[in-house]
Design a protein around this motif. Structure first.
Motif, PDB file in Angstrom:
ATOM      1  N   VAL A  97      -9.026  39.372  73.615  1.00 47.68           N
ATOM      2  CA  VAL A  97      -8.769  38.219  73.171  1.00 47.68           C
ATOM      3  C   VAL A  97      -8.175  37.263  74.273  1.00 47.68           C
ATOM      4  O   VAL A  97      -7.398  38.064  75.064  1.00 47.68           O
ATOM      5  CB  VAL A  97      -7.900  38.050  71.992  1.00 47.68           C
ATOM      6  CG1 VAL A  97      -7.446  36.796  71.527  1.00 47.68           C
ATOM      7  CG2 VAL A  97      -8.548  39.114  70.766  1.00 47.68           C
ATOM      8  N   VAL A  98      -8.581  36.218  74.712  1.00 44.98           N
ATOM      9  CA  VAL A  98      -7.957  35.164  75.559  1.00 44.98           C
ATOM     10  C   VAL A  98      -7.448  33.786  75.173  1.00 44.98           C
ATOM     11  O   VAL A  98      -8.031  33.255  74.120  1.00 44.98           O
ATOM     12  CB  VAL A  98      -8.960  34.762  76.490  1.00 44.98           C
ATOM     13  CG1 VAL A  98      -8.416  33.734  77.557  1.00 44.98           C
ATOM     14  CG2 VAL A  98      -9.702  36.177  77.198  1.00 44.98           C
ATOM     15  N   LYS A  99      -6.347  33.792  75.533  1.00 38.78           N
ATOM     16  CA  LYS A  99      -5.512  32.325  75.163  1.00 38.78           C
ATOM     17  C   LYS A  99      -5.321  31.629  76.373  1.00 38.78           C
ATOM     18  O   LYS A  99      -4.953  32.035  77.451  1.00 38.78           O
ATOM     19  CB  LYS A  99      -4.158  32.615  74.571  1.00 38.78           C
ATOM     20  CG  LYS A  99      -3.108  31.157  74.374  1.00 38.78           C
ATOM     21  CD  LYS A  99      -3.726  30.240  73.700  1.00 38.78           C
ATOM     22  CE  LYS A  99      -2.848  29.258  73.558  1.00 38.78           C
ATOM     23  NZ  LYS A  99      -2.570  28.367  74.909  1.00 38.78           N
ATOM     24  N   HIS A 100      -5.983  30.600  76.357  1.00 41.52           N
ATOM     25  CA  HIS A 100      -6.268  29.682  77.672  1.00 41.52           C
ATOM     26  C   HIS A 100      -4.885  28.624  77.486  1.00 41.52           C
ATOM     27  O   HIS A 100      -4.527  28.273  76.182  1.00 41.52           O
ATOM     28  CB  HIS A 100      -7.387  28.861  77.777  1.00 41.52           C
ATOM     29  CG  HIS A 100      -8.489  29.518  78.305  1.00 41.52           C
ATOM     30  ND1 HIS A 100      -8.550  29.926  79.699  1.00 41.52           N
ATOM     31  CD2 HIS A 100      -9.586  30.086  77.772  1.00 41.52           C
ATOM     32  CE1 HIS A 100      -9.861  30.430  79.937  1.00 41.52           C
ATOM     33  NE2 HIS A 100     -10.341  30.637  78.776  1.00 41.52           N
ATOM     34  N   SER A 101      -4.492  28.243  78.528  1.00 41.20           N
ATOM     35  CA  SER A 101      -3.258  27.233  78.654  1.00 41.20           C
ATOM     36  C   SER A 101      -3.685  25.845  78.310  1.00 41.20           C
ATOM     37  O   SER A 101      -4.810  25.348  78.119  1.00 41.20           O
ATOM     38  CB  SER A 101      -2.629  27.101  80.055  1.00 41.20           C
ATOM     39  OG  SER A 101      -3.324  26.606  80.964  1.00 41.20           O
ATOM     40  N   GLY A 102      -2.832  25.042  77.789  1.00 44.28           N
ATOM     41  CA  GLY A 102      -2.815  23.510  77.670  1.00 44.28           C
ATOM     42  C   GLY A 102      -4.116  23.273  76.587  1.00 44.28           C
ATOM     43  O   GLY A 102      -4.874  22.196  76.950  1.00 44.28           O
ATOM     44  N   ILE A 103      -4.136  24.017  75.431  1.00 47.92           N
ATOM     45  CA  ILE A 103      -5.028  23.649  74.645  1.00 47.92           C
ATOM     46  C   ILE A 103      -4.708  22.367  73.870  1.00 47.92           C
ATOM     47  O   ILE A 103      -5.678  21.249  73.443  1.00 47.92           O
ATOM     48  CB  ILE A 103      -5.233  24.665  73.195  1.00 47.92           C
ATOM     49  CG1 ILE A 103      -5.727  25.868  73.952  1.00 47.92           C
ATOM     50  CG2 ILE A 103      -6.033  24.033  72.234  1.00 47.92           C
ATOM     51  CD1 ILE A 103      -5.765  27.211  73.010  1.00 47.92           C
ATOM     52  N   GLY A 104      -3.525  21.888  73.925  1.00 46.10           N
ATOM     53  CA  GLY A 104      -3.156  20.686  73.387  1.00 46.10           C
ATOM     54  C   GLY A 104      -2.809  20.614  71.861  1.00 46.10           C
ATOM     55  O   GLY A 104      -2.184  19.517  71.240  1.00 46.10           O
ATOM     56  N   ALA A 105      -3.069  21.873  71.184  1.00 43.70           N
ATOM     57  CA  ALA A 105      -2.820  21.950  69.753  1.00 43.70           C
ATOM     58  C   ALA A 105      -2.403  23.447  69.349  1.00 43.70           C
ATOM     59  O   ALA A 105      -2.991  24.183  69.830  1.00 43.70           O
ATOM     60  CB  ALA A 105      -4.047  21.523  68.802  1.00 43.70           C
ATOM     61  N   ASP A 106      -1.191  23.509  68.803  1.00 45.92           N
ATOM     62  CA  ASP A 106      -0.805  24.965  68.436  1.00 45.92           C
ATOM     63  C   ASP A 106      -0.750  25.735  69.541  1.00 45.92           C
ATOM     64  O   ASP A 106      -0.727  27.039  69.262  1.00 45.92           O
ATOM     65  CB  ASP A 106      -1.713  25.659  67.376  1.00 45.92           C
ATOM     66  CG  ASP A 106      -1.835  24.759  65.946  1.00 45.92           C
ATOM     67  OD1 ASP A 106      -0.905  24.116  65.533  1.00 45.92           O
ATOM     68  OD2 ASP A 106      -3.173  24.622  65.714  1.00 45.92           O
ATOM     69  N   ASP A 107      -0.251  25.359  70.636  1.00 47.36           N
ATOM     70  CA  ASP A 107      -0.061  26.398  72.138  1.00 47.36           C
ATOM     71  C   ASP A 107       0.937  27.314  71.779  1.00 47.36           C
ATOM     72  O   ASP A 107       0.767  28.337  71.904  1.00 47.36           O
ATOM     73  CB  ASP A 107      -0.005  25.389  73.407  1.00 47.36           C
ATOM     74  CG  ASP A 107      -1.238  24.981  73.668  1.00 47.36           C
ATOM     75  OD1 ASP A 107      -2.132  25.522  74.150  1.00 47.36           O
ATOM     76  OD2 ASP A 107      -1.308  23.575  73.828  1.00 47.36           O
ATOM     77  N   GLU A 108       2.056  26.895  71.360  1.00 40.68           N
ATOM     78  CA  GLU A 108       3.138  27.856  71.123  1.00 40.68           C
ATOM     79  C   GLU A 108       2.762  28.719  70.119  1.00 40.68           C
ATOM     80  O   GLU A 108       2.996  29.932  70.594  1.00 40.68           O
ATOM     81  CB  GLU A 108       4.383  27.018  70.827  1.00 40.68           C
ATOM     82  CG  GLU A 108       5.660  27.887  70.915  1.00 40.68           C
ATOM     83  CD  GLU A 108       6.919  26.840  70.693  1.00 40.68           C
ATOM     84  OE1 GLU A 108       7.775  27.410  69.726  1.00 40.68           O
ATOM     85  OE2 GLU A 108       7.069  26.003  71.570  1.00 40.68           O
ATOM     86  N   LEU A 109       2.317  28.462  69.324  1.00 39.10           N
ATOM     87  CA  LEU A 109       2.069  29.370  68.135  1.00 39.10           C
ATOM     88  C   LEU A 109       0.955  30.284  68.448  1.00 39.10           C
ATOM     89  O   LEU A 109       1.213  31.507  68.222  1.00 39.10           O
ATOM     90  CB  LEU A 109       1.480  28.695  66.839  1.00 39.10           C
ATOM     91  CG  LEU A 109       0.939  29.249  65.570  1.00 39.10           C
ATOM     92  CD1 LEU A 109       1.994  30.156  65.025  1.00 39.10           C
ATOM     93  CD2 LEU A 109       0.425  28.341  64.591  1.00 39.10           C
TER      94      LEU A 109
END
Length: 373
Positions: free
Chosen positions: A82-94
């Protein structure tokens, strides 16, 4: 391998400079036999400004911010990584918190498309929750930042770090016939951002004032209320599938990094490789590590102030520009394709899987630096 990735958008480049990077990396990961699901939020009008093109190499999933996060995590739990990219702009911290916790069952990765900004954020706020999440990811992948980015992440406890630069996909960025409506001496495409505006004012707008007899085209969002010299024409948002026409219609194309990227260096943006694919002559702002990618004076022209732009316009005729553009393209095809970048990302994923099983294997084409014990 089943890969599930959270990112800003793979189907739209609207206020989303990472689109080309996502497309290149994941298209060629798919061609290496991997199954990719790319989840992106319905945010910032991107779904209303989708680019034309074939994105069937991924399963594109558009979800409602916050409301559908739990459902997306359930789908992600079925993947191998599973990959989480930076700077999605919505719910990033979550998402950063919840994806990092999924690492108990499978490899999880934080893939940063703006590591200088992420590191600056953590340094400025001792209570930033991402500080606690960093050591939980199997590895940090970053598209730039070089030693400063690597060392910064290791200081925050990253288990491993890999550089996965931007690259060239010749299937999407290549020479085309010039468009008479876009003919100009210098073109620059870039959204108006606080971290870049002063550099645009110096390198592009002041250069236009000094070279009043030359024509300049400015593309990108946010410039509508900006005072522009009379010889600068603003053309608004330019979808990625129109970049070739702009690049091949301009005498020279300019790249201007954001200040944070320029300071850290080793961060060639997608724009550099798009211009390389077109075989155009690039005027590139200066930053550390640029000569690791391309040879200044032979493959690119480095500019540090407006006067450098004016001098380049006078010094290099059409034949000289074409020679530089050709060398630029040949170097990109040799050393900087997304096929190579996908191989590096694959190595990062496989090496992390093997590390979990107690197997160590060195991959010479992928940079990896582990935190000292």
């Amino acid at each position: 391998m089943k890969i599930f990735a959270f990112g800003s958008s793979i189907v739209s480049s609207y206020w989303n400079g990472a689109a080309t990077y996502y497309r290149g990396c994941y298209k060629y990961l798919a061609r290496r036999g991997h199954s990719v699901t790319f989840a992106e939020p319905d945010a910032y009008g991107r779904q209303q400004h989708r680019d034309s093109g074939d994105f069937s190499y991924v399963e594109s999933v558009v979800y409602r911010p916050t409301i559908d996060v739990a459902a997306m995590l359930e789908r992600a739990a079925e993947a191998d990584v599973v990959v989480k990219h930076s700077g999605i702009g919505a719910d990033d911290e979550l998402l950063e918190a919840l994806v990092s916790e999924m690492g108990a069952e499978r490899p999880v990765f934080f893939w940063d498309v703006d590591s200088p900004a992420t590191l600056a954020r953590m340094r400025a706020n001792a209570g930033d929750p991402f500080r606690q999440a960093v050591p939980k990811f199997d590895a940090i992948l970053s598209y730039g930042g070089g030693p400063a980015s690597r060392d910064g992440y290791l200081q925050f406890g990253a288990r491993a770090y890999y550089s996965i630069y931007n690259g060239l996909d010749l299937e999407t960025h290549h020479p085309v016939d010039p468009d008479a409506a876009l003919r100009c001496d210098v073109a620059f495409l870039g959204n108006r951002l606080p971290d870049r505006e002063a550099r645009v004012e110096e390198l592009f707008l002041r250069a236009a004032e000094l070279a009043s007899g030359a024509s300049f085209i400015l593309g990108g969002e946010g410039w509508g209320d900006k005072a522009l010299p009379k010889n600068v024409r603003w053309i608004g948002h330019v979808p990625t599938d129109d970049h070739n026409r702009v690049n091949c219609s301009a005498g020279m194309v300019m790249n201007i990094n954001r200040a944070s990227m320029a300071d850290s260096g080793f961060s060639p943006p997608t724009r550099v490789f798009e211009v390389a694919g077109a075989g155009a002559c690039l005027l590139c702002d200066d930053w550390p590590g640029i000569d690791d990618c391309f040879e200044p004076g032979t493959e690119i022209l480095v500019i540090r102030r407006a006067e450098d732009v004016v001098q380049a316009l006078r010094k290099y005729d059409e034949k000289a520009r074409k020679k530089i553009g050709t060398a630029f393209r040949e170097r990109a095809l040799r050393d900087h394709t997304y096929d190579l970048r996908a191989a590096q990302a694959e190595h990062a994923f496989i090496e992390s899987l093997e590390r979990r099983s107690g197997v160590e294997r060195a991959f010479p084409t992928a940079e990896r630096v582990e935190q000292p014990a």
